[in-house]
Design an enzyme around this catalytic site. Structure first.
Site, PDB file in Angstrom:
ATOM      1  N   ASP A 114       0.858  -1.180   0.000  1.00  0.00           N
ATOM      2  CA  ASP A 114       0.000   0.000   0.000  1.00  0.00           C
ATOM      3  C   ASP A 114       0.899   1.236   0.000  1.00  0.00           C
ATOM      4  OD1 ASP A 114      -2.931   0.801   0.207  1.00  0.00           O
ATOM      5  OD2 ASP A 114      -1.967   2.124   1.663  1.00  0.00           O
ATOM      6  N   THR A 115       0.516   2.217  -0.791  1.00  0.00           N
ATOM      7  CA  THR A 115       1.290   3.443  -0.903  1.00  0.00           C
ATOM      8  C   THR A 115       0.422   4.626  -0.508  1.00  0.00           C
ATOM      9  OG1 THR A 115       2.650   2.471  -2.636  1.00  0.00           O
ATOM     10  CG2 THR A 115       2.669   4.869  -2.471  1.00  0.00           C
TER      11      THR A 115
END
Length: 195
Positions: free
Chosen positions: A74-75
């Site tokens: 996840d960014t």
């Protein structure tokens, strides 16, 4: 790996074509894709670093248990304690770019690896990015190109936005969506053979 033993399987818990392409850069070509469907709403007062870690972990845990390693990431694009949204419309993309223009922000890219026995390993990459001061024409040209669609913070560093970034300190691949140094370290640490 001992003779006769089957190679371990890897499942990427993401539909992101960028993450698939990034995995190939570290020699990973034999994996399946099974997108994790989770609620991505930040918890009240959750700081960006904790949010990124939680999202990667929950995505890794969302797939049914089995004999495969599950890799999830996840960014998060953050200004201070604020998590910027994924831009789903032009207005949101403009708001994000206005906020990022001429200033530093952080990109937190978390990766989690669930082993077949259920053990979870996690890593986090933190990158500082600074956009130039953006003119109205630059913002409108970027919006017209459509690269912002579905992107955290309203931009994709691997596209034309890279020409608007004055400097970066940290992991370029982490800003794209999967920090390769951290991902490689997790896989190697779990005994997963790399290509």
């Amino acid at each position: 790996m001992p003779a006769g033993q089957a190679a371990p399987r890897l499942v990427l818990a993401s539909a992101s074509p960028r993450r698939r392409e990034l995995l190939s850069r570290i020699g990973m070509s034999d994996f399946t894709v099974e997108a994790a469907d989770i609620d991505e709403t930040p918890a009240p007062r959750e700081v960006p670093r904790d949010y990124a870690r939680r999202m990667a972990r929950e995505k890794a845990l969302a797939l049914p248990p089995g004999d495969a390693f599950v890799l999830a990431g996840d960014t998060v694009v953050a200004c201070g304690r604020r998590v910027l949204p994924k831009a789903e419309d032009e207005a949101t993309a403009r708001e994000c770019l206005a906020l990022l223009s001429g200033r530093r922000h952080r990109v937190l890219s978390a990766v989690a690896l669930r082993a077949p026995g259920g053990a979870i390993g996690e890593r986090l990459s933190e990158t500082i990015v600074r956009f130039k001061q953006l003119s109205k024409d630059e913002v409108e040209a970027y919006i017209a190109g459509g690269e912002w669609e579905g992107k955290a913070g309203g931009y994709a560093i691997q596209g034309s936005a890279e020409g608007l970034i004055a400097w970066i300190s940290g992991s370029h691949s982490g800003v794209v969506g999967l920090p390769l140094f951290e991902t490689r370290a997790l896989l190697r640490g779990a005994g997963f053979p790399l290509g």
